[in-house]
Design an enzyme around this catalytic site. Structure first.
Site, PDB file in Angstrom:
ATOM      1  N   GLU A 109       1.346   9.025   3.209  1.00  0.00           N
ATOM      2  CA  GLU A 109      -0.080   8.809   3.452  1.00  0.00           C
ATOM      3  C   GLU A 109      -0.316   7.915   4.657  1.00  0.00           C
ATOM      4  O   GLU A 109       0.521   7.082   5.000  1.00  0.00           O
ATOM      5  CB  GLU A 109      -0.717   8.149   2.225  1.00  0.00           C
ATOM      6  CG  GLU A 109      -0.625   9.048   1.028  1.00  0.00           C
ATOM      7  CD  GLU A 109      -1.367   8.518  -0.184  1.00  0.00           C
ATOM      8  OE1 GLU A 109      -2.062   7.493  -0.078  1.00  0.00           O
ATOM      9  OE2 GLU A 109      -1.211   9.148  -1.236  1.00  0.00           O
ATOM     10  N   LYS A 169      -1.593   4.784   6.470  1.00  0.00           N
ATOM     11  CA  LYS A 169      -1.824   3.398   6.027  1.00  0.00           C
ATOM     12  C   LYS A 169      -3.040   2.882   6.790  1.00  0.00           C
ATOM     13  O   LYS A 169      -2.974   2.596   7.976  1.00  0.00           O
ATOM     14  CB  LYS A 169      -0.603   2.517   6.292  1.00  0.00           C
ATOM     15  CG  LYS A 169      -0.759   1.117   5.691  1.00  0.00           C
ATOM     16  CD  LYS A 169       0.495   0.276   5.884  1.00  0.00           C
ATOM     17  CE  LYS A 169       0.518  -0.965   5.009  1.00  0.00           C
ATOM     18  NZ  LYS A 169      -0.593  -1.878   5.189  1.00  0.00           N
ATOM     19  N   PHE A 227      -6.918   6.046  -2.791  1.00  0.00           N
ATOM     20  CA  PHE A 227      -5.515   6.474  -2.845  1.00  0.00           C
ATOM     21  C   PHE A 227      -4.919   6.451  -4.247  1.00  0.00           C
ATOM     22  O   PHE A 227      -3.770   6.804  -4.429  1.00  0.00           O
ATOM     23  CB  PHE A 227      -4.639   5.697  -1.845  1.00  0.00           C
ATOM     24  CG  PHE A 227      -4.733   4.197  -1.920  1.00  0.00           C
ATOM     25  CD1 PHE A 227      -4.199   3.508  -2.977  1.00  0.00           C
ATOM     26  CD2 PHE A 227      -5.351   3.483  -0.893  1.00  0.00           C
ATOM     27  CE1 PHE A 227      -4.267   2.126  -3.038  1.00  0.00           C
ATOM     28  CE2 PHE A 227      -5.424   2.090  -0.944  1.00  0.00           C
ATOM     29  CZ  PHE A 227      -4.885   1.416  -2.027  1.00  0.00           C
ATOM     30  N   ARG A 277       5.978  -5.240  -6.341  1.00  0.00           N
ATOM     31  CA  ARG A 277       6.383  -4.592  -5.099  1.00  0.00           C
ATOM     32  C   ARG A 277       7.614  -3.759  -5.414  1.00  0.00           C
ATOM     33  O   ARG A 277       8.692  -4.298  -5.637  1.00  0.00           O
ATOM     34  CB  ARG A 277       6.700  -5.682  -4.055  1.00  0.00           C
ATOM     35  CG  ARG A 277       6.676  -5.193  -2.620  1.00  0.00           C
ATOM     36  CD  ARG A 277       6.885  -6.338  -1.652  1.00  0.00           C
ATOM     37  NE  ARG A 277       5.769  -7.251  -1.541  1.00  0.00           N
ATOM     38  CZ  ARG A 277       4.677  -7.041  -0.798  1.00  0.00           C
ATOM     39  NH1 ARG A 277       4.580  -5.941  -0.089  1.00  0.00           N
ATOM     40  NH2 ARG A 277       3.717  -7.932  -0.758  1.00  0.00           N
ATOM     41  N   LYS A 322       6.338   1.181   2.865  1.00  0.00           N
ATOM     42  CA  LYS A 322       5.509   1.230   4.077  1.00  0.00           C
ATOM     43  C   LYS A 322       6.370   1.199   5.336  1.00  0.00           C
ATOM     44  O   LYS A 322       7.474   0.643   5.348  1.00  0.00           O
ATOM     45  CB  LYS A 322       4.512   0.071   4.090  1.00  0.00           C
ATOM     46  CG  LYS A 322       5.139  -1.301   4.049  1.00  0.00           C
ATOM     47  CD  LYS A 322       4.060  -2.390   4.080  1.00  0.00           C
ATOM     48  CE  LYS A 322       4.632  -3.728   3.724  1.00  0.00           C
ATOM     49  NZ  LYS A 322       3.706  -4.830   3.789  1.00  0.00           N
TER      50      LYS A 322
HETATM   51  P1  ATP Z   1       0.068  -5.520   4.593  1.00  0.00           P
HETATM   52  O1  ATP Z   1       0.071  -6.882   5.172  1.00  0.00           O
HETATM   53  O2  ATP Z   1       1.109  -4.622   5.134  1.00  0.00           O
HETATM   54  O3  ATP Z   1      -1.259  -4.876   4.444  1.00  0.00           O
HETATM   55  P2  ATP Z   1       0.055  -6.314   1.969  1.00  0.00           P
HETATM   56  O4  ATP Z   1       0.941  -7.432   1.632  1.00  0.00           O
HETATM   57  O5  ATP Z   1      -1.395  -6.506   2.033  1.00  0.00           O
HETATM   58  O6  ATP Z   1       0.635  -5.701   3.254  1.00  0.00           O
HETATM   59  P3  ATP Z   1       1.477  -4.190   0.988  1.00  0.00           P
HETATM   60  O7  ATP Z   1       1.766  -3.935  -0.415  1.00  0.00           O
HETATM   61  O8  ATP Z   1       2.579  -4.674   1.804  1.00  0.00           O
HETATM   62  O9  ATP Z   1       0.279  -5.159   0.986  1.00  0.00           O
HETATM   63  O10 ATP Z   1       0.901  -2.891   1.686  1.00  0.00           O
HETATM   64  C1  ATP Z   1       0.063  -2.103   0.972  1.00  0.00           C
HETATM   65  C2  ATP Z   1      -1.335  -2.281   1.478  1.00  0.00           C
HETATM   66  O11 ATP Z   1      -1.689  -1.223   2.346  1.00  0.00           O
HETATM   67  C3  ATP Z   1      -2.282  -2.164   0.337  1.00  0.00           C
HETATM   68  O12 ATP Z   1      -2.597  -3.463  -0.092  1.00  0.00           O
HETATM   69  C4  ATP Z   1      -3.492  -1.442   0.866  1.00  0.00           C
HETATM   70  O13 ATP Z   1      -4.478  -2.402   1.140  1.00  0.00           O
HETATM   71  C5  ATP Z   1      -3.052  -0.862   2.168  1.00  0.00           C
HETATM   72  N1  ATP Z   1      -3.143   0.619   2.228  1.00  0.00           N
HETATM   73  C6  ATP Z   1      -3.670   1.303   3.264  1.00  0.00           C
HETATM   74  N2  ATP Z   1      -3.586   2.617   3.093  1.00  0.00           N
HETATM   75  C7  ATP Z   1      -2.986   2.824   1.903  1.00  0.00           C
HETATM   76  C8  ATP Z   1      -2.599   3.979   1.164  1.00  0.00           C
HETATM   77  N3  ATP Z   1      -2.812   5.212   1.613  1.00  0.00           N
HETATM   78  N4  ATP Z   1      -1.980   3.783  -0.018  1.00  0.00           N
HETATM   79  C9  ATP Z   1      -1.752   2.539  -0.498  1.00  0.00           C
HETATM   80  N5  ATP Z   1      -2.096   1.413   0.158  1.00  0.00           N
HETATM   81  C10 ATP Z   1      -2.704   1.524   1.343  1.00  0.00           C
END
Ligand code: ATP
Length: 582
Positions: free
Chosen positions: A255, A257, A346, A421, A427
């Site tokens: 997907e 991001k 999502f 996590r 990602k």
């Molecule tokens: P980052 O700083 O990379 O955003 P994070 O610590 O906020 O990371 P992660 O779990 O690392 O969170 O990355 C997932 C984040 O990506 C989710 O919190 C969400 O907000 C975002 N996101 C964007 N698009 C999607 C998607 N298609 N599916 C899931 N999460 C998504």
């Protein structure tokens, strides 16, 4: 339970840094609780009177507490203020000044946990004209009936500065230990907690219904689910291999991001609530999302997505900077016209009485697509099904070219892993040099400016990451660059308010900044690489820990709290990935 018993437990907890010991102290406390007290006692141990997502603040500032201590101790306000200047902690001031009075009047405490809790609830409800007087009187009344030890904790609690050093993981361990004698029930209790974000409520269910109650636990609308998080891997190839091995057809969902605002949207009947990544209520900020949720044809649901400001006329997304302008209390209507949001859904976690978190992603996605099919504001996130690594890479490049942050690959067979996590989501972000990702650190101290920056008092930050295994924070970088002048001024103001005399109890640090701060704010930091260093405590074994090389501030992450900072284990994983990539 008498409040004095709880105060004595707080005193013991404060006196130890060992998580094992804290667990034992809490487990012993739970054996002494009456039926029906679990919920309140757990909230009090968390330094609150309700789950964090309720956003309840007792609303009593230092000035009022000083007034209340003066009233109750018979001292003048300047006297109390003088002591405060000297001791730096109003809890200690209350303990000291009330001691004098206690010796004179021989008063004994009559406070029960129930009484104190009710008073705190009343304090939180007092608002509007004349409420300040009422608050001062309420706190003074509590102090009048308190022993000196109770007074110390009542004052700290009222100010939101309990600082026992007890985190949610310790409370979870203690609940399990109380019942099973060890941590064997922790996973089950934690699952329930992850599904409702309300530890007091879970404790009550556990005390009333035991193991079975937490096993049967399912999500419910209006109680936010702790968000699933994504792991990282350095290449499309590794990501594909890791997930495809779980699929018979060797298929992986990939997907886009989106870089916007994560939202969890709850609906029941005509009521809609929107929670942020940090699980704060943001409903009032996003009327168009509320309206769109009401239009979805289902009585009850919980869905998740990332919201971006989108121009329907120009058919393009606004920048992240424009999207975050929507996070505001005032001028909501006008802003929603200027930067209308589109929510890229999502996941669906609950629908009309059914828990979807246990169901595999492929099915959840099908349901989600059906649910939002006719909606224009809430749409399903863009995705492809990849059957080889090259397709993953191609989609990644396409997303980057479109200005997106990267991709998230998902395991179609995996359940929704609330609050963790895991490799169900992986990602891949656009490149940050040798680093696979930026790092989110908690500010734990700051430095004064030198040289050219002298006109600003602010001169840099000390940042720490979270060690999930111990619950402590470990330093990883001194961040001296990347700040705009405006940010420096803002930091100076923000940090002045949370500076502390002593190092926070949960922080391990050999570095001593000019000022320590409470662990409250999280910032995103970019750096050239992760190095081994004797300076910092992150992941330290022997004399060597991990540090960030040339760290610079990217942005303040106000959608994250300290518990959401990058973890020590993630840093170690990122270090290993970086080494392999060299
Ligand atoms: P980052 O700083 O990379 O955003 P994070 O610590 O906020 O990371 P992660 O779990 O690392 O969170 O990355 C997932 C984040 O990506 C989710 O919190 C969400 O907000 C975002 N996101 C964007 N698009 C999607 C998607 N298609 N599916 C899931 N999460 C998504």
């Amino acid at each position: 339970m008498q409040f004095s018993e709880l105060a004595a437990v707080f005193e013991k907890l404060e006196g130890t840094a060992s998580r094992l010991e804290m667990t034992a102290i809490l487990a012993a406390l739970f054996t002494k609780m009456d039926r029906g007290e679990a919920e309140r006692i757990v909230y009090l141990c968390q330094g609150s009177i309700a789950p964090a997502y309720e956003g309840i603040d007792l609303g009593v500032g230092e000035k009022f507490v000083i007034e209340a201590i003066a009233l109750s101790s018979g001292q003048t306000r300047p006297n109390v203020e003088r002591e405060y200047k000297r001791m730096g902690d109003l809890g200690l001031v209350a303990e000291k000044l009330l001691q004098k009075k206690a010796q004179m009047s021989l008063c004994t405490s009559e406070l029960t946990v129930a009484k104190v809790f009710e008073s705190f609830l009343r304090l939180a409800k007092l608002s509007g004209h004349g409420s300040q007087e009422g608050k001062i009187k309420s706190v003074a009344e509590l102090l009048n009936n308190a022993s000196v030890l109770e007074a110390k904790y009542i004052v700290r609690f009222t100010l939101g500065k309990l600082r026992l050093g007890v985190g949610d993981p310790t409370i979870l361990d203690a609940l399990s230990t109380y019942k099973a004698g060890d941590k064997s029930l922790r996973v089950k209790i934690e699952r329930a907690y992850n599904l409702c974000s309300d530890l007091g409520y879970v404790a009550r269910m556990f005390f009333e219904g035991g193991e079975v109650a937490v096993e049967k636990f399912k999500p419910a609308p209006l109680k936010p689910i702790r968000p699933a998080l994504a792991e990282r891997l350095p290449t499309a190839e590794e990501i594909y291999e890791k997930i495809a091995k779980n699929s018979e057809q060797k298929e992986v969902t990939v997907e886009a991001k989106y870089d916007g605002l994560r939202m969890q949207v709850h609906k029941t009947g005509k009521q809609v609530e929107i929670f942020s990544r940090k699980l704060e209520r943001m409903t009032k900020m996003f009327p168009e999302i509320v309206q769109a949720a009401l239009e979805i044809n289902a009585k009850e649901f919980i869905l998740e997505g990332e919201a971006l400001a989108y121009s329907v006329k120009e058919k393009r997304y606004f920048s992240f900077q424009q999207t975050i302008q929507r996070k505001r209390k005032y001028g909501v209507e006008a802003m929603s016209k200027e930067f209308p949001l589109r929510l890229f859904a999502f996941d669906v976690l609950y629908l009309d009485g059914k828990d979807y978190t246990q169901i595999e992603y492929a099915k959840r996605r099908e349901t989600l697509e059906q649910l939002v099919k006719k909606n224009k504001t809430i749409v399903a996130s863009d995705q492809i099904i990849a059957t080889n690594a090259a397709q993953v890479e191609k989609y990644f490049q396409k997303c980057i070219a479109e200005g997106l942050e990267g991709i998230i690959a998902k395991d179609m067979a995996a359940p929704y892993v609330a609050g963790a996590r895991k490799f169900a989501w992986i990602k891949l972000k656009k490149s940050y040099g040798a680093m696979v990702d930026t790092v989110d650190v908690v500010i734990c101290g700051y430095y004064l400016g030198k040289g050219a920056r002298e006109e600003f008092k602010f001169g840099g930050l000390l940042g720490a990451v979270l060690n999930e295994d111990t619950g402590n924070f470990e330093t990883i970088a001194r961040i001296g660059g990347g700040f705009t002048e405006e940010e420096m001024v803002n930091f100076e103001e923000m940090l002045e308010k949370i500076k502390t005399k002593e190092k926070p109890k949960k922080l391990l640090s050999d570095v001593v900044p000019d000022f320590w701060t409470e662990l409250k704010y999280v910032i995103t930091v970019a750096s050239d690489e992760i190095t081994l260093s004797p300076m910092h405590t992150c992941g330290r074994v022997g004399d060597t820990g991990y540090a960030l090389r040339f760290p610079r501030m990217v942005s303040l992450r106000d959608d994250k709290g300290p518990e959401d900072a990058t973890t020590t284990n993630e840093i170690i994983e990122m270090y290993e990935m970086q080494r392999k990539g060299k």
